[in-house]
Design a protein around this motif. Structure first.
Motif, short mmCIF file in Angstrom:
data_model
loop_
_atom_site.label_atom_id
_atom_site.label_comp_id
_atom_site.label_asym_id
_atom_site.label_seq_id
_atom_site.Cartn_x
_atom_site.Cartn_y
_atom_site.Cartn_z
N SER A 168 62.73 80.76 69.45
CA SER A 168 61.87 79.82 70.42
C SER A 168 60.56 79.46 69.26
CB SER A 168 62.03 80.63 71.32
OG SER A 168 63.26 80.39 72.17
N VAL A 170 58.59 78.42 71.24
CA VAL A 170 57.68 78.52 72.90
C VAL A 170 58.21 79.72 73.49
CG1 VAL A 170 56.14 77.64 74.17
CG2 VAL A 170 56.83 75.75 72.40
N TYR A 222 49.28 75.98 71.51
CA TYR A 222 50.06 74.62 71.43
C TYR A 222 48.71 73.42 71.74
CZ TYR A 222 53.52 71.50 71.35
OH TYR A 222 54.48 70.82 70.82
N THR A 235 54.42 72.57 77.08
CA THR A 235 54.14 72.22 76.22
C THR A 235 54.60 70.68 76.13
OG1 THR A 235 56.42 71.60 75.01
CG2 THR A 235 55.61 73.30 73.55
N ARG A 257 61.24 66.92 63.00
CA ARG A 257 62.71 67.60 64.03
C ARG A 257 63.11 67.30 62.96
NH1 ARG A 257 61.58 67.21 70.82
NH2 ARG A 257 59.71 69.22 70.86
N ARG A 288 50.68 67.28 73.65
CA ARG A 288 50.77 66.01 74.60
C ARG A 288 49.38 66.38 75.29
NH1 ARG A 288 55.06 66.26 72.09
NH2 ARG A 288 56.15 67.55 71.96
C1 CIR Z 1 61.39 76.61 72.64
O1 CIR Z 1 60.65 77.48 72.33
O2 CIR Z 1 61.64 76.79 71.14
C2 CIR Z 1 62.17 75.97 73.30
N1 CIR Z 1 61.38 76.49 74.14
C3 CIR Z 1 61.51 74.31 72.83
C4 CIR Z 1 60.72 74.57 73.21
C5 CIR Z 1 59.33 72.66 73.42
N2 CIR Z 1 59.53 72.49 71.74
C6 CIR Z 1 58.07 71.85 71.34
O3 CIR Z 1 57.83 72.16 70.21
N3 CIR Z 1 57.44 71.08 72.09
#
Ligand code: CIR
Ligand code: ADP
Length: 357
Positions: free
Chosen positions: A63, A65, A89, A273, A308, A330
């Motif tokens: 992950s 995040v 973030y 995020t 991405r 954001r």
């Molecule tokens: C993660 O931690 O990779 C997922 N829970 C998604 C996190 C949200 N992504 C982002 O970078 N905006």
């Protein structure tokens, strides 16, 4: 699951090296001893705990995040924790940041980012929203999710003109149709392990679905990571047209549904995020030359862009060098500024790609 998360989480600091949380993960960095001591025993009125909040990061060591909120109250009760994640973030001071909505289109240039249509395949801008007064995706009962879906679909079905569309529930959807919608980038994927471990895929596919117009330029995902993902997209590079459609949709839907909004964090989302604008403005852009350079990702980060793959978060780029580039922040920016981060950053990268010709 939650018990083992709690057991691991309450290990003394001396055992930190055994933690399954890689230290770089935002959820792990914020999970200090002080936070555990202060917040470990707390529960929101909907029964959401810090242990639930960190479950996704705990089970997915890749992950970025790694944590989710279970309801509006999570951001208040666990502020000592979430504020650290938010600050890191979005690069804001979480204690003082104040979201100010601004969807004005006049600040976005009428010049195309890609005048010859050589690089940009498609443009998409989405915002996340949740209904005020209901728990978020990681913390809903089946009945709550169905009630949320009924409210959202009821509102969407009153939209007219460019926003008139049809709701397609996931439950009972022909698997081939579902597969095609996912492959064509219109529908959320199934079985996302980050959402699964967060508890957000419970009772799948009940209570989920997609609303869209016939031309699929306006779409709403219902009850995925957020209760609504309001989406505007089309082929080509026309950021202004996509932004204008989204702004109008958000205004119209917002007049019919009370969204969960915070006085300072703006739109409340299940993932920290997505707070603030909850907006991700992206293009699918083909950059075969600079995309291979070892400096490419650092350059994107310096421009405020996330990279991405072409099938969304945690997916890979395409063999022809197409990637998904979007604004990373954001919160701490207005909607217009979020779109401009994408617009200006992509414009600069296209200029660099041109130089490599
Ligand atoms: C993660 O931690 O990779 C997922 N829970 C998604 C996190 C949200 N992504 C982002 O970078 N905006
Ligand atoms: P989100 O944008 O809602 O956070 P994802 O990153 O998982 O979620 O993307 C959702 C879907 O939208 C994926 O199928 C992805 O390929 C598609 N998508 C994102 N940006 C674009 C774009 N600019 N053009 C076409 N499809 C896109």
């Amino acid at each position: 699951n939650c018990q083992s998360v709690a057991a691991a989480a309450t290990k003394p600091a001396a055992y930190a090296h055994e933690s399954p949380f890689p230290p770089k993960m935002l959820a792990a960095k914020a999970f200090t001893r002080d936070v555990q001591d202060a917040l470990g025993g707390l529960k929101t009125a909907n029964g959401f705990t810090l242990c639930h909040a960190i479950a996704s990061g705990f089970w997915n060591s890749d992950s970025g995040v790694g944590c989710y909120a279970g309801d509006e109250e999570s951001y208040e009760l666990f502020a000592q924790y979430f504020d650290k994640v938010i600050a890191e973030y979005h690069k804001v001071d979480a204690a003082t940041v104040k979201h100010v909505t601004d969807f004005s289109i006049d600040k976005i240039s009428t010049d195309s980012i890609d005048p010859e249509g050589k690089y940009i395949k498609s443009t998409r801008i989405r915002v996340g929203r949740n209904l005020a007064g209901f728990p978020f995706a990681p913390n809903q009962t089946k009945a709550q999710r169905l009630e949320i879906m009924t409210k959202i679909v009821g509102a969407l079905e009153t939209l007219e003109g460019d926003f008139k569309g049809t709701f397609y529930p996931l439950e009972g959807m022909n698997p081939e149709v579902q597969k095609q919608l996912i492959a064509d980038h219109f529908l959320f994927k199934e079985g996302d392990r980050f959402l699964q471990t967060a508890g957000a895929n419970a009772d799948w596919p009940s209570g989920r679905g997609i609303f869209h117009t016939d031309d699929k330029k306006f779409l709403v995902w219902v009850n995925e990571e957020d209760e609504l993902r309001i989406i505007s997209m089309q082929e080509g590079p026309d950021v202004r047209a996509v932004f204008a459609r989204l702004a109008s949709a958000v205004e119209q839907i917002g007049a019919k549904l009370p969204f969960a909004m915070h006085s300072r964090y703006g739109a409340l989302s299940s993932c920290p995020t997505n707070l603030g604008t909850a907006m991700r403005a992206s293009v699918h852009v083909k950059l075969p030359k600079i995309g291979k350079k070892d400096w490419f990702k650092d350059k994107c980060a310096a421009l405020g862009l996330s990279v991405r793959g072409i099938h969304g978060e945690h997916s890979e780029g395409a063999d022809d060098g197409t990637v998904d580039l979007s604004n990373k922040r954001r919160l701490g920016v207005s909607e217009t500024e979020a779109a401009l981060i994408m617009y200006n950053g992509v414009k600069e990268l296209i200029a660099l790609e041109e130089k490599e010709q």
